[in-house]
Design an enzyme around this catalytic site. Sequence first.
Site, PDB file in Angstrom:
ATOM      1  N   SER A 113      98.213 -16.234 -15.403  1.00 39.87           N
ATOM      2  CA  SER A 113      97.673 -16.541 -14.084  1.00 39.87           C
ATOM      3  C   SER A 113      98.726 -16.993 -13.087  1.00 39.87           C
ATOM      4  O   SER A 113      99.634 -16.242 -12.778  1.00 39.87           O
ATOM      5  CB  SER A 113      96.575 -17.585 -14.263  1.00 39.87           C
ATOM      6  N   HIS A 114      98.610 -18.238 -12.612  1.00 39.55           N
ATOM      7  CA  HIS A 114      99.502 -18.725 -11.558  1.00 39.55           C
ATOM      8  C   HIS A 114     100.856 -19.192 -12.106  1.00 39.55           C
ATOM      9  O   HIS A 114     101.726 -19.569 -11.334  1.00 39.55           O
ATOM     10  CB  HIS A 114      98.828 -19.877 -10.814  1.00 39.55           C
ATOM     11  N   ASP A 277      96.487 -14.984  -6.677  1.00 38.88           N
ATOM     12  CA  ASP A 277      97.480 -15.396  -7.672  1.00 38.88           C
ATOM     13  C   ASP A 277      97.870 -14.265  -8.633  1.00 38.88           C
ATOM     14  O   ASP A 277      97.493 -13.109  -8.434  1.00 38.88           O
ATOM     15  CB  ASP A 277      96.972 -16.619  -8.445  1.00 38.88           C
ATOM     16  N   ASP A 279      96.928 -13.147 -11.518  1.00 40.89           N
ATOM     17  CA  ASP A 279      95.920 -12.265 -12.115  1.00 40.89           C
ATOM     18  C   ASP A 279      94.756 -11.982 -11.175  1.00 40.89           C
ATOM     19  O   ASP A 279      93.751 -11.400 -11.594  1.00 40.89           O
ATOM     20  CB  ASP A 279      95.420 -12.848 -13.437  1.00 40.89           C
ATOM     21  N   ASP A 281      92.527 -13.907  -9.578  1.00 38.72           N
ATOM     22  CA  ASP A 281      91.253 -14.639  -9.539  1.00 38.72           C
ATOM     23  C   ASP A 281      91.255 -15.803  -8.552  1.00 38.72           C
ATOM     24  O   ASP A 281      90.206 -16.344  -8.241  1.00 38.72           O
ATOM     25  CB  ASP A 281      90.803 -15.081 -10.950  1.00 38.72           C
ATOM     26  N   ARG A 282      92.425 -16.192  -8.050  1.00 40.05           N
ATOM     27  CA  ARG A 282      92.454 -17.293  -7.065  1.00 40.05           C
ATOM     28  C   ARG A 282      92.556 -16.747  -5.647  1.00 40.05           C
ATOM     29  O   ARG A 282      92.996 -15.614  -5.438  1.00 40.05           O
ATOM     30  CB  ARG A 282      93.664 -18.190  -7.311  1.00 40.05           C
ATOM     31  N   LYS A 376      86.294 -16.218 -11.536  1.00 43.07           N
ATOM     32  CA  LYS A 376      86.556 -16.422 -10.125  1.00 43.07           C
ATOM     33  C   LYS A 376      87.225 -15.151  -9.611  1.00 43.07           C
ATOM     34  O   LYS A 376      87.806 -14.403 -10.382  1.00 43.07           O
ATOM     35  CB  LYS A 376      87.398 -17.665  -9.892  1.00 43.07           C
TER      36      LYS A 376
HETATM   37  C1  VG1 Z   1      93.922 -25.015 -13.682  1.00 44.92           C
HETATM   38  C2  VG1 Z   1      92.931 -25.395 -12.604  1.00 44.92           C
HETATM   39  C3  VG1 Z   1      91.531 -24.971 -13.015  1.00 44.92           C
HETATM   40  C4  VG1 Z   1      91.532 -23.471 -13.295  1.00 44.92           C
HETATM   41  C5  VG1 Z   1      92.586 -23.138 -14.324  1.00 44.92           C
HETATM   42  C6  VG1 Z   1      92.712 -21.653 -14.563  1.00 44.92           C
HETATM   43  O1  VG1 Z   1      93.614 -25.685 -14.887  1.00 44.92           O
HETATM   44  O2  VG1 Z   1      92.973 -26.781 -12.359  1.00 44.92           O
HETATM   45  O3  VG1 Z   1      90.631 -25.323 -11.996  1.00 44.92           O
HETATM   46  O4  VG1 Z   1      90.271 -23.067 -13.755  1.00 44.92           O
HETATM   47  O5  VG1 Z   1      93.857 -23.612 -13.901  1.00 44.92           O
HETATM   48  O6  VG1 Z   1      93.033 -20.984 -13.382  1.00 44.92           O
HETATM   49  P1  VG1 Z   1      94.374 -27.015 -15.347  1.00 44.92           P
HETATM   50  O7  VG1 Z   1      93.765 -27.353 -16.680  1.00 44.92           O
HETATM   51  O8  VG1 Z   1      95.825 -26.702 -15.394  1.00 44.92           O
HETATM   52  O9  VG1 Z   1      94.100 -28.051 -14.307  1.00 44.92           O
HETATM   53  V1  VG1 Z   1      93.917 -19.559 -13.459  1.00 44.92           V
HETATM   54  O10 VG1 Z   1      93.889 -18.867 -11.989  1.00 44.92           O
HETATM   55  O11 VG1 Z   1      95.423 -20.263 -13.901  1.00 44.92           O
HETATM   56  O12 VG1 Z   1      93.287 -18.708 -14.711  1.00 44.92           O
HETATM   57 CO    CO Z   2      94.474 -16.937 -12.051  1.00 39.66          CO
END
Ligand code: VG1
Ligand code: CO
Length: 543
Positions: A113-114, A277, A279, A281-282, A376
């Site tokens: 993801s990010h 982001d 992947d 989804d953000r 998302k």
């Molecule tokens: C973070 C965010 C959470 C989100 C998750 C996955 O998790 O706070 O809200 O659902 O990333 O997003 P954490 O446990 O690091 O706070 V993604 O776009 O990285 O799949």
């Molecule tokens: Co993501």
Amino acid sequence: MVSVTCPTTPFDGQKPGTSGLRKAVKVFEQPRYLENFVQSIFDCVDGLAGATLVIGGDGRYHNRTAVQTILRMAAANGIGRAVVGRGGILSTPAASCVIRKRGAVGGVILSASHNPGGPDGDFGIKFNAANGGPAPESMTDAFFARSKVIAEYRTVEAADLDLDTLGETALGGMAVEVIDPVADYAALMESLFDMAAIRGLFASGFRMVFDAMHAVTGPYATEILERRLGAPAGTVINGTPLEDFGGHHPDPNLAHAEELVERLFGPDAPDFGAASDGDGDRNMILGRNVFVSPSDSLAVLAANATHVPAFKGGLAGVARSMPTSRAVDRVAAALGISCYETPTGWKFFGTLLDAGRINLCGEESFGTGADHVREKDGLWAVLMWLNVLAARGLSVAELMAEHWGTYGRTYYGRHDYEAIPQEAADALIAELRGKLPGLAGTDLGGRTVAAADEFAYTDPVDGSRSDRQGLRVGFEDGSRIVYRLSGTGTSGATLRVYFERYEPVGGEHGLDAPVALKPLADLAAELAGIERHTGRTKPDVAT
Ligand code: VG1
Ligand code: CO
């Protein structure tokens, strides 16, 4: 084709976090590491024999290698059909869409993801179930338990497949179908929005910049915004996916999407800006000289949902993760619909969406989505905003001013302290947890504590329980501080501190959020002893 069973021994720490198993690429490159986790998934998911499995990822470094490995293992584990995005690519929301559309037993999504990518970056893998949503905790706990005792995995001896040509081939007894990663998703988007109204908006000279951050949404955004909606060429920037995201954090926030922020706050700024982001989804939403906090974005979309065809009958209910601001709660109250508060992570919205209790939900971490998929969805959020702007005929700034004028404004911010030693983070949380019971009724920095507790959640649909989901301190004036440790980081611990301050209708709505929140941020740091425990005097990222 020869099917082989390979002996293996367990790796420590294959425990999925907030969103799948995320580790440094170097960890995933160890022989048998990916295989162990994938076999653990296959050993735990029912109904794989002869079923359809969707496979795809965000295209980061190691994506192609991993897809080939998973395909061979899928064939050896009796999967009937593998549906793969061309080049091994599927954005997370597109994977969710394809799983649902094809009636698949689930999908394996490759993404961190990010998190940054490249040989020195991160990699990740998660399993989504037949509803298209991230595996619930009962499943991820089972994967982890299996990974601790795994003794063998199954694969077939076969050369790599050509994943760049659309069409169908066979791998042993399994059909492999390479699909256009954009087509199903783009068709779904067209069914949800008033495309003609958005096309009209662009035709009228409305200017937008979409920053794909060299990540997976580039091809999706180019197809939908530029080809189908008539936005001028060049609307999508950084639209070519790169294996290392150009060396940047593919995280759409004020800190990491610098180029976009500069454009929206610079001279001759366009009307609208957005980013997504790694992947896809953000989402981040910007107007000319305005940043819309994700918590506010959710509230504004809830308040304006009936202007969008998919929601013209009204919303059934909404949900937000616990640290997300309560701006949407105020909209739900005004609409007379339910608002659910869930733990952080999209997997907790799944049961509510499946049961039809909600059809719009979001997280403060730039995540917004609805019942069209079970993830998302970054581009969906952008289209939802475009549809609302087209229908309302207002600028982003006007829409925000109207919203705050109706519901009051909730200032929101988050501070992240990254890569702190795990013991220091655990000690900080343990000490704060001990303090909470004594806080109610006390005065902290001129604010009276209304309630302080550790969030625990019982899913209202299936009754499953999740403890220790964050510490929260609420004040009588409506402000709130939340603390939790990240479940997606890959080195040490990341402490997240969230603040919100409510200014009612007629209150002071024109402040910059960091200014409005400074007293709360200082109080939060002091209350938790952040400097004492971690040695840090300021956060690594403030959003
Ligand atoms: C973070 C965010 C959470 C989100 C998750 C996955 O998790 O706070 O809200 O659902 O990333 O997003 P954490 O446990 O690091 O706070 V993604 O776009 O990285 O799949
Ligand atoms: Co993501």
